[in-house]
Design a protein around this motif. Structure first.
Motif, PDB file in Angstrom:
ATOM      1  N   HIS A 215      -2.557  -0.216 -36.596  1.00 50.73           N
ATOM      2  CA  HIS A 215      -2.358  -1.631 -36.922  1.00 50.73           C
ATOM      3  C   HIS A 215      -3.710  -2.341 -37.011  1.00 50.73           C
ATOM      4  N   PRO A 216      -4.345  -2.308 -38.177  1.00 53.05           N
ATOM      5  CA  PRO A 216      -5.713  -2.830 -38.314  1.00 53.05           C
ATOM      6  C   PRO A 216      -5.863  -4.277 -37.848  1.00 53.05           C
ATOM      7  N   GLN A 217      -4.868  -5.120 -38.139  1.00 54.72           N
ATOM      8  CA  GLN A 217      -5.023  -6.546 -37.848  1.00 54.72           C
ATOM      9  C   GLN A 217      -5.011  -6.837 -36.350  1.00 54.72           C
ATOM     10  N   SER A 218      -4.571  -5.864 -35.537  1.00 57.63           N
ATOM     11  CA  SER A 218      -4.591  -6.103 -34.098  1.00 57.63           C
ATOM     12  C   SER A 218      -6.027  -6.131 -33.591  1.00 57.63           C
ATOM     13  N   LEU A 219      -6.945  -5.523 -34.328  1.00 58.39           N
ATOM     14  CA  LEU A 219      -8.350  -5.528 -33.916  1.00 58.39           C
ATOM     15  C   LEU A 219      -9.215  -6.374 -34.837  1.00 58.39           C
ATOM     16  N   VAL A 220      -8.896  -6.334 -36.123  1.00 60.90           N
ATOM     17  CA  VAL A 220      -9.674  -7.114 -37.093  1.00 60.90           C
ATOM     18  C   VAL A 220      -8.709  -8.024 -37.841  1.00 60.90           C
ATOM     19  N   PRO A 221      -8.466  -9.232 -37.297  1.00 59.45           N
ATOM     20  CA  PRO A 221      -7.405 -10.095 -37.843  1.00 59.45           C
ATOM     21  C   PRO A 221      -7.594 -10.404 -39.329  1.00 59.45           C
ATOM     22  N   GLU A 222      -8.851 -10.443 -39.787  1.00 60.80           N
ATOM     23  CA  GLU A 222      -9.082 -10.824 -41.179  1.00 60.80           C
ATOM     24  C   GLU A 222      -8.942  -9.647 -42.147  1.00 60.80           C
ATOM     25  N   SER A 223      -8.652  -8.455 -41.617  1.00 60.57           N
ATOM     26  CA  SER A 223      -8.578  -7.257 -42.452  1.00 60.57           C
ATOM     27  C   SER A 223      -7.349  -7.279 -43.359  1.00 60.57           C
ATOM     28  N   ILE A 224      -7.487  -6.679 -44.566  1.00 65.96           N
ATOM     29  CA  ILE A 224      -6.329  -6.575 -45.456  1.00 65.96           C
ATOM     30  C   ILE A 224      -5.866  -5.128 -45.576  1.00 65.96           C
ATOM     31  N   MET A 225      -6.375  -4.278 -44.672  1.00 64.32           N
ATOM     32  CA  MET A 225      -5.996  -2.865 -44.725  1.00 64.32           C
ATOM     33  C   MET A 225      -4.544  -2.685 -44.277  1.00 64.32           C
ATOM     34  N   PRO A 226      -3.788  -1.823 -44.979  1.00 63.26           N
ATOM     35  CA  PRO A 226      -2.403  -1.583 -44.554  1.00 63.26           C
ATOM     36  C   PRO A 226      -2.357  -0.801 -43.237  1.00 63.26           C
ATOM     37  N   SER A 227      -1.214  -0.819 -42.576  1.00 68.21           N
ATOM     38  CA  SER A 227      -1.025  -0.068 -41.338  1.00 68.21           C
ATOM     39  C   SER A 227      -0.553   1.347 -41.658  1.00 68.21           C
TER      40      SER A 227
END
Lengths: 243, 325
Positions: A126-138
């Motif tokens: 879950h990329p956004q749990s660490l990098v909130p601004e990321s647009i990478m999919p989980s």
């Protein structure tokens, strides 16, 4: 031959067009196989271990290369952000190479060692749990068990295209000389499954020691990227003699 | 000046094709501008072949007469870079045929932005951390360079503002660098060492030692250290005896020990489990029990071979000024 006879004969036009276009390709590509300086002479580059190779296959399957390149170009801004520019030698055992052509995310050529295994695992789930601004999919499904039963077939296929995984005693001896015994043992094709298990057990890649998952393999692969060559050994300017 | 086909009839050659009885196709010569453009590309190619690497032959290629010069360290007979009188690596000018890597070295050494940055790096070279932080100009330089370095190397874990991440699971938690709590100490030397060598954070698992009620009592006592509302004082008192095991690292009063990176348990800053974010007291208790039961393993990678000592120094100044006392 008159120009007109080419223009009115479509089959001839197609054949001659192909001949002319292939000259461009042949002139640009074929000499690279013969020019000595194409692949730099450096120490440390070795084939991927079986677990890393399986991780690489996951990387290709998930299409990571569509957003992440693995090629740092020789520019100041890239050096400051990603590190030493990539060498041809560093992808000589990549089939196919993962240079990529688009950076939606950052370049990954030297991502090895930049983040901890825990971070890699959490970030892939879950990329956004660490990098909130990321647009990478989980990629939560990477925690599923890794299919590694066919590793030996995969290694054989790579051997066919030139990766020095060993089938015979002589090939093994050559690997010992080139990569050291520890590495050479992992490149024995018949030991493929054993090597995967040993490597997965040796380090806590994904925080789940009970099972060999795809995450184990992918993290092992990511952690080796760009770490094989010790650049402190090479004089500035050495690599420019190869271009 | 368009002429009607009628006027040109008989003057311009046609291809001989006739459609619909009267449609013909002129066979005009190529426009002059196009023809000269074509010759121009041929001349350009020849000039290129002379100046730049171009034609392959045997196991090499023509290198062209154009060259690029850059500074390269002098290598001594022992294969290591030689040092000059001032302790800096001795440099010599190297000239290579024109190629992108030589141009890159040139860019690293003498592009306007590289030169401007070098000027500032030279300025802060002999300054102490405190001097850099005290001077507004050098502090601004450390801030601007540190901001870039932090974004590339630290922000993925510690957040773009150094605020860290506090999750319910230790794997998803990364320490806050912007608050007053410093697990490993706030001195510049400590920060430099953490960035250079990384951190191997390890709290052993005590699940085998403390189970059931004993574990709960100990967790109650730990929460009482930071005066969490809802602590069962009686249970906490029972757990106090067990804390002797923890005191080896966290100190007799739970005040922590920065030398070994044991966090202070008496303040309100939590680094690895989100106690303040827990829904109720029971959840807080469960979080602390989990940490005691399983221990903690936390790695920060080392950046010593990724960043230069100069970069790490400036990054330390940047990181230090993010946090408080």
């Amino acid at each position: 031959m008159k120009h007109e006879s080419i223009e009115i004969n479509s089959a001839l036009l197609i054949i001659l067009t192909l001949v002319v276009i292939s000259i461009g390709g042949l002139v640009e590509i074929v000499p690279l196989f013969h020019i000595k300086g194409t692949v730099e002479k450096v120490e440390g580059v070795h084939p991927y271990t079986p677990l890393e190779q399986l991780g690489r296959d996951v990387y290709v399957r998930e299409g990571c290369y569509l957003c992440h390149s693995q090629q740092i170009r020789p520019f100041r801004d890239e050096q400051l952000r990603y590190g030493h520019y990539s060498l041809a030698a560093e992808s000589k055992y990549d089939h196919p190479f993962q240079w990529g052509s688009k950076r939606t995310g950052p370049d990954l050529a030297r991502v090895g060692g930049k983040y901890s295994n825990e971070w890699m695992t959490q970030h892939l789930i879950h990329p956004q749990s660490l990098v909130p601004e990321s647009i990478m999919p989980s990629y939560p499904w990477l925690m599923q068990p890794l299919k590694y039963q066919d590793i030996e077939a995969r290694m054989k296929a790579l051997r066919d295209v030139g990766v020095p995984y060993s089938l015979t005693k002589a090939e093994y001896e050559a690997n010992v000389k080139k990569f050291g015994k520890d590495m050479a043992d992992q490149f024995v094709i018949a030991n493929g499954i054993k090597s995967v298990k040993a490597e997965a057990a040796a380090e806590n890649w994904d925080g789940n020691p009970k099972e060999i998952t795809e995450m184990d393999a992918l993290v092992a692969y990511l952690q080796v990227l760009g770490t094989m060559v010790d650049f402190s050994k090479y004089n500035q300017g050495y690599f420019s003699t190869f271009r | 000046m368009s002429q009607s086909p009628e006027n040109k009839k008989g003057q311009v050659e046609t291809t001989g094709h006739v459609w619909d009885g009267d449609l013909r196709e002129y066979n005009n010569p190529l426009p002059r501008w196009w023809l000269w453009g074509f010759y121009g590309t041929i001349i350009f190619a020849v000039v290129y072949w002379i100046l730049y690497p171009a034609w392959p032959y045997a196991d090499t290629y023509t290198k062209g007469i154009s060259t690029v010069s850059f500074q390269s360290p002098v290598i001594g007979p022992d294969g290591k870079p030689e040092k000059g009188a001032d302790g800096q690596p001795k440099m010599e000018t190297k000239t290579e045929h024109w190629n992108s890597r030589a141009l890159f070295y040139q860019e690293m050494q003498s592009s306007p932005s590289a030169v401007a940055q070098k000027e500032w790096l030279a300025k802060v070279k002999d300054m102490s951390f405190e001097q850099i932080a005290a001077n507004p100009d050098t502090l601004n330089f450390a801030r601007s360079m540190g901001h870039g370095l932090f974004g590339d190397h630290c922000a993925a874990c510690h957040g773009t503002g150094g605020q860290g991440h506090l999750a319910m699971n230790p794997e998803g938690s990364y320490p806050n660098l912007a608050d007053n709590a410093w697990i490993h100490g706030s001195s510049y030397e400590k920060i430099v060492s953490a960035i250079t060598n990384g951190i191997q954070g390890n709290m052993p698992a005590f699940g085998a030692l403390y189970k059931g009620e004993k574990l709960t009592d100990l967790a109650q006592y730990v929460l009482s250290l930071s005066h969490q509302p809802g602590v069962n004082e009686e249970a906490a008192n029972r757990g106090k005896a067990s804390f002797a095991t923890c005191a080896g690292c966290h100190g007799a009063n739970g005040q922590g020990n920065q030398a070994i990176g044991a966090p202070n348990l008496t303040d309100q800053a939590w680094a690895f489990v989100d106690v303040p974010g827990a829904k109720n007291y029971d959840d807080k208790l469960k979080l602390v029990e989990g940490v005691i039961d399983h221990g903690l393993q936390h790695q920060m990678p080392k950046f010593g071979d990724r960043l230069s000592p100069e970069q790490i120094r400036l990054l330390a100044v940047y990181v230090r000024q993010l946090g408080g006392t």
